[in-house]
Motif scaffolding. Structure first.
Motif, PDB file in Angstrom:
ATOM      1  N   SER A   1       3.645  -4.294  -2.003  1.00  0.00           N
ATOM      2  CA  SER A   1       4.074  -3.285  -2.967  1.00  0.00           C
ATOM      3  C   SER A   1       4.172  -3.948  -4.335  1.00  0.00           C
ATOM      4  CB  SER A   1       5.439  -2.714  -2.563  1.00  0.00           C
ATOM      5  OG  SER A   1       5.914  -1.811  -3.544  1.00  0.00           O
TER       6      SER A   1
ATOM      7  N   VAL B   1       1.360   0.818  -3.274  1.00  0.00           N
ATOM      8  CA  VAL B   1       1.216   0.128  -1.995  1.00  0.00           C
ATOM      9  C   VAL B   1      -0.273  -0.064  -1.791  1.00  0.00           C
ATOM     10  CG1 VAL B   1       1.516   0.249   0.498  1.00  0.00           C
ATOM     11  CG2 VAL B   1       3.287   1.151  -0.992  1.00  0.00           C
TER      12      VAL B   1
ATOM     13  N   LEU C   1       5.954   6.299  -0.446  1.00  0.00           N
ATOM     14  CA  LEU C   1       5.789   5.775  -1.804  1.00  0.00           C
ATOM     15  C   LEU C   1       6.485   6.677  -2.815  1.00  0.00           C
ATOM     16  CD1 LEU C   1       4.290   3.749  -3.748  1.00  0.00           C
ATOM     17  CD2 LEU C   1       2.426   5.409  -3.771  1.00  0.00           C
TER      18      LEU C   1
END
Length: 256
Positions: free
Chosen positions: A103, A221, A241
């Motif tokens: 991430s 991500v 997300l």
């Protein structure tokens, strides 16, 4: 003072131009090489390099100059001032641990994204990126989120001047098609990119906003296409997300 703008100091502009000329390909330069790389005269390049050395930003082995760790103070001042720096990390780590993928968070600088936070996956990937890494905005999910948030005039200027190079066979290189994709990103609130910057790498990104609603950064991500299908990216990764980006946004709003 600058001959074109009385509010601009030429010597400062030249010093930063020289600082930015150092790179992975040019980690060390002679005075002549620095002058060639920047378009400065040899005498000006020499004075700037010696000044940087005196300030602790460069060192000299008698022939070549290279930057020192002292230049990191400049970047750290920016990172330390970011309102989301410490607040984003726990959320990003939880997201990365849950999805078992890396991430990252980035901001926009001209036509490039700059990584300001990153939590790598436990497994290795084909790309290695750290805080401070820069990538072109147009073929990346974070770049598209940030470009989609630009005011219309700024976006027009970007699309008029950007060099949209085909990095893979999937890269969008037509300005009209990119504009349409950015419009879709703005409408749906996230971006998905499949192998446009690097073959075999998929990513999704969402905006992180400040207390006024302005987009401050993009959170993403990324995953290897061999592990994560495009459908899984959209149906499992994107919802988490968006939740994480929203949580970071709420934490930032709580600072004010």
């Amino acid at each position: 003072m600058s001959r074109e703008d009385p509010d601009v100091i030429d010597s400062v502009e030249k010093a930063f131009r020289l600082l930015q000329s150092f790179s992975a390909e040019r980690s060390a330069m002679t005075v002549s090489e620095a002058a060639t790389a920047t378009g400065l005269t040899r005498a000006t390049a020499r004075r700037i390099l010696l000044t940087l050395e005196r300030l602790g930003f460069a060192e000299n082995d008698g022939r070549q100059f290279r930057l020192t760790a002292g230049v990191l103070r400049l970047g750290y001042g920016y990172l330390a001032a970011l309102p989301f720096w410490e607040h984003a990390q726990p959320h990003m780590r939880a997201l990365s641990d849950e999805l078992r993928e890396s991430s990252s968070m980035a901001t926009l600088d001209g036509g490039e994204i700059v990584y300001v936070a990153r939590v790598p996956a436990s497994r290795s990937m084909t790309i290695t990126l750290d805080v401070g890494s820069r990538l072109p905005a147009y073929p990346t999910s974070m770049g598209r989120v940030l470009l989609a948030a630009l005011p219309p005039r700024e976006l027009d200027s970007y699309l008029d001047s950007a060099e949209l190079t085909g990095l893979t066979e999937h890269t969008i290189t037509d300005p009209a098609k990119l504009r349409a994709e950015l419009r879709r990103v703005a409408e749906q609130g996230f971006a998905v990119v499949d192998g446009e910057r690097e073959e075999g790498v998929r990513s999704a990104a969402a905006p992180v906003r400040g207390s006024t609603g302005r987009v401050l950064a993009a959170l993403n991500v990324s995953a290897n296409a061999g592990r994560v299908s495009l459908d899984e990216l959209r149906t499992r990764f994107v919802p988490r997300l968006l939740e994480t980006a929203d949580a970071i946004t709420k934490d930032i709003a709580g600072l004010h």
